[in-house]
Design a protein around this motif. Structure first.
Motif, PDB file in Angstrom:
ATOM      1  N   CYS A  13      -3.972 -11.135  -8.026  1.00 15.14           N
ATOM      2  CA  CYS A  13      -3.303 -10.356  -9.069  1.00 15.14           C
ATOM      3  C   CYS A  13      -2.147 -11.204  -9.614  1.00 15.14           C
TER       4      CYS A  13
ATOM      5  N   GLY B  51       1.055 -10.730  -9.309  1.00 16.40           N
ATOM      6  CA  GLY B  51       2.130 -10.906  -8.333  1.00 16.40           C
ATOM      7  C   GLY B  51       1.814 -12.005  -7.332  1.00 16.40           C
ATOM      8  N   VAL B  52       0.558 -12.043  -6.888  1.00 13.90           N
ATOM      9  CA  VAL B  52       0.136 -13.068  -5.919  1.00 13.90           C
ATOM     10  C   VAL B  52       0.132 -14.444  -6.610  1.00 13.90           C
TER      11      VAL B  52
ATOM     12  N   CYS C  36       7.130  -9.419  -6.032  1.00 10.17           N
ATOM     13  CA  CYS C  36       6.379  -8.978  -7.214  1.00 10.17           C
ATOM     14  C   CYS C  36       7.246  -7.996  -8.007  1.00 10.17           C
TER      15      CYS C  36
ATOM     16  N   LEU D 128       6.467  -5.527  -9.612  1.00 11.51           N
ATOM     17  CA  LEU D 128       6.033  -4.129  -9.459  1.00 11.51           C
ATOM     18  C   LEU D 128       6.515  -3.539  -8.144  1.00 11.51           C
ATOM     19  N   VAL D 129       6.826  -4.403  -7.176  1.00 11.54           N
ATOM     20  CA  VAL D 129       7.471  -3.943  -5.935  1.00 11.54           C
ATOM     21  C   VAL D 129       8.955  -3.696  -6.236  1.00 11.54           C
TER      22      VAL D 129
ATOM     23  N   THR E 182       2.870   0.172  -3.327  1.00 13.84           N
ATOM     24  CA  THR E 182       2.075  -0.212  -4.513  1.00 13.84           C
ATOM     25  C   THR E 182       0.585  -0.362  -4.223  1.00 13.84           C
ATOM     26  N   THR E 183       0.212  -0.482  -2.938  1.00  8.36           N
ATOM     27  CA  THR E 183      -1.171  -0.865  -2.633  1.00  8.36           C
ATOM     28  C   THR E 183      -1.958   0.227  -1.918  1.00  8.36           C
TER      29      THR E 183
ATOM     30  N   CYS F  16       0.010  -0.118  -8.124  1.00  9.72           N
ATOM     31  CA  CYS F  16       0.014  -1.099  -9.209  1.00  9.72           C
ATOM     32  C   CYS F  16      -1.344  -1.196  -9.906  1.00  9.72           C
ATOM     33  N   TYR F  17      -1.314  -1.822 -11.075  1.00  7.85           N
ATOM     34  CA  TYR F  17      -2.526  -1.951 -11.903  1.00  7.85           C
ATOM     35  C   TYR F  17      -3.639  -2.677 -11.143  1.00  7.85           C
TER      36      TYR F  17
ATOM     37  N   THR G 225      -4.205  -2.933  -7.832  1.00  5.97           N
ATOM     38  CA  THR G 225      -4.789  -2.069  -6.804  1.00  5.97           C
ATOM     39  C   THR G 225      -5.725  -1.054  -7.455  1.00  5.97           C
TER      40      THR G 225
ATOM     41  N   ALA H 222      -6.430  -8.344  -3.603  1.00  5.44           N
ATOM     42  CA  ALA H 222      -5.525  -9.041  -4.529  1.00  5.44           C
ATOM     43  C   ALA H 222      -4.924 -10.321  -3.954  1.00  5.44           C
TER      44      ALA H 222
HETATM   45  S1  SF4 Z   1      -1.001  -6.086  -5.390  1.00  3.94           S
HETATM   46 FE1  SF4 Z   1       0.190  -5.195  -7.068  1.00  3.94          FE
HETATM   47  S2  SF4 Z   1       2.251  -4.948  -6.248  1.00  3.94           S
HETATM   48 FE2  SF4 Z   1       1.147  -6.330  -4.852  1.00  3.94          FE
HETATM   49  S3  SF4 Z   1       1.641  -8.370  -5.603  1.00  3.94           S
HETATM   50 FE3  SF4 Z   1      -0.238  -7.739  -6.644  1.00  3.94          FE
HETATM   51  S4  SF4 Z   1       0.446  -6.835  -8.596  1.00  3.94           S
HETATM   52 FE4  SF4 Z   1       2.200  -6.935  -7.228  1.00  3.94          FE
END
Ligand code: SF4
Length: 333
Positions: free
Chosen positions: A33, A35-36, A117, A119-120, A185-186, A215-216, A218, A286
């Motif tokens: 994703c 964030g990763v 991330c 979103l976290v 988020t997951t 998150c989107y 997940t 992700a």
């Molecule tokens: S899974 Fe969602 S919250 Fe976690 S790092 Fe990826 S985008 Fe960010």
């Protein structure tokens, strides 16, 4: 006696039924994703800019292959700030950290790079805002997960962890307590919705985050498994056992009545799983790299003459910029 009078001994006719070639549905979106991707780019860049060792608080992302690759490049993963020599470079993983960790690193004069991330971070900020306004916050999540530990650390006196719908029955607050909820988020979207419905039934005035916290990435990966597993008898999820979003994908497939396995790579596969299986869905959590997905596809082609069909349920074009401290360092370099 003519030849025609003798029964001619013919070999029995054998009808070979070729084993049906296996069909593999390759789910999309899957794997890394935004964030990763951002966290991995941060650590790569930090290693190039500062040279090894670069310390990382906990696993950069929950994936064995990613962690092993960075260990080989000179990253050092630590579980406590005490393990990091004074003045070193320290990277916070995608799952985020609590303010205590930030304070400990400052006291040790560490050069911190925050790869949390965004979103976290959004969930952290929601928790801080609710706490400042005097709310008790119910955090829906899994005890001990890095992200949950980090979020709880933002307002330890105000946050209560809720893991199951049954936990809600045990909650008791003095009359007039203002309540709000946030989530990890997951989580599984369905499980979270079950808990949220029960929370709303028990506490009708509970405040909800303006935009949902799951998150989107997940949600998209779960939606793909929900839709595509209907066409498969078996689901393979690439990901490590400690990856929450990967675990949820395997659970979801099992809830849909499919055999499902969470594997780190082809080395974890067992040929007997595929007896009589004609269609396999392959996806990845992700934090799982695409290289392991391709290795599993090669295994299935080699062992079962599998043909691979890509199936996309939606496009994903999300990108998170590098944290400010790395952008500045890159501009100077
Ligand atoms: S899974 Fe969602 S919250 Fe976690 S790092 Fe990826 S985008 Fe960010």
């Amino acid at each position: 006696m003519s030849a025609t009078e003798y029964p001619i001994c013919q070999p029995p006719t054998v009808h070979y039924v070729p084993a049906a070639a296996m069909k593999v549905l390759l789910a999309s979106p899957r794997g890394f994703c935004a964030g990763v991707n951002m966290a991995i780019e941060c650590l790569d860049l930090a290693l190039r800019l500062y040279g090894p060792p670069v310390y990382v608080y906990h696993e950069i992302v929950h994936n064995k292959h990613v962690v092993d690759e960075f260990l080989a490049k000179g990253a050092v993963f630590v579980n406590s700030i005490d393990e990091v020599p004074v003045g070193s470079h320290l990277l916070y993983s995608a799952h985020g950290i609590s303010p205590t960790v930030r304070a400990e690193s400052a006291a040790r004069e560490l050069h911190a790079i925050d790869a949390t991330c965004p979103l976290v971070t959004k969930v952290h900020l929601e928790a801080i805002r609710y706490a400042e306004r005097g709310y008790k916050i119910l955090l829906i999540g899994h005890e001990g997960h890095d992200e949950v530990v980090g979020t709880m650390g933002e307002a330890p006196d105000a946050i209560v962890l809720v893991q199951t719908p049954e936990d809600i029955d045990a909650l008791a607050f003095p009359p007039g307590t203002k309540l709000a909820y946030v989530t990890q988020t997951t989580l599984s979207v369905d499980d979270a919705n079950r808990i949220i419905s029960r929370l709303k039934a028990r506490f009708p005035a509970i405040a909800a985050p303006p935009k949902e916290d799951i998150c989107y990435a997940t949600q998209n990966r779960q939606e793909a498994v929900n839709i595509l597993s209907q066409e498969a008898e078996l689901v393979l999820v690439l990901g490590s056992q400690n990856s929450s979003n990967s675990q949820r994908l395997a659970e979801l497939a099992r809830q849909a009545g499919r055999a499902a396995y969470l594997v780190d790579g082809p080395g974890d596969l067992d040929e007997s799983w595929f007896d009589g299986v004609e269609t396999v869905l392959v996806t990845a959590g992700a934090s799982a790299p695409e290289t392991v997905v391709q290795q599993v596809l090669d295994y299935l082609r080699e062992h079962f003459a599998a043909t691979v069909e890509s199936r996309s349920i939606r496009d994903e074009e999300v990108y998170f910029p590098l944290p400010r401290e790395l952008r500045r360092a890159t501009a100077k370099a």
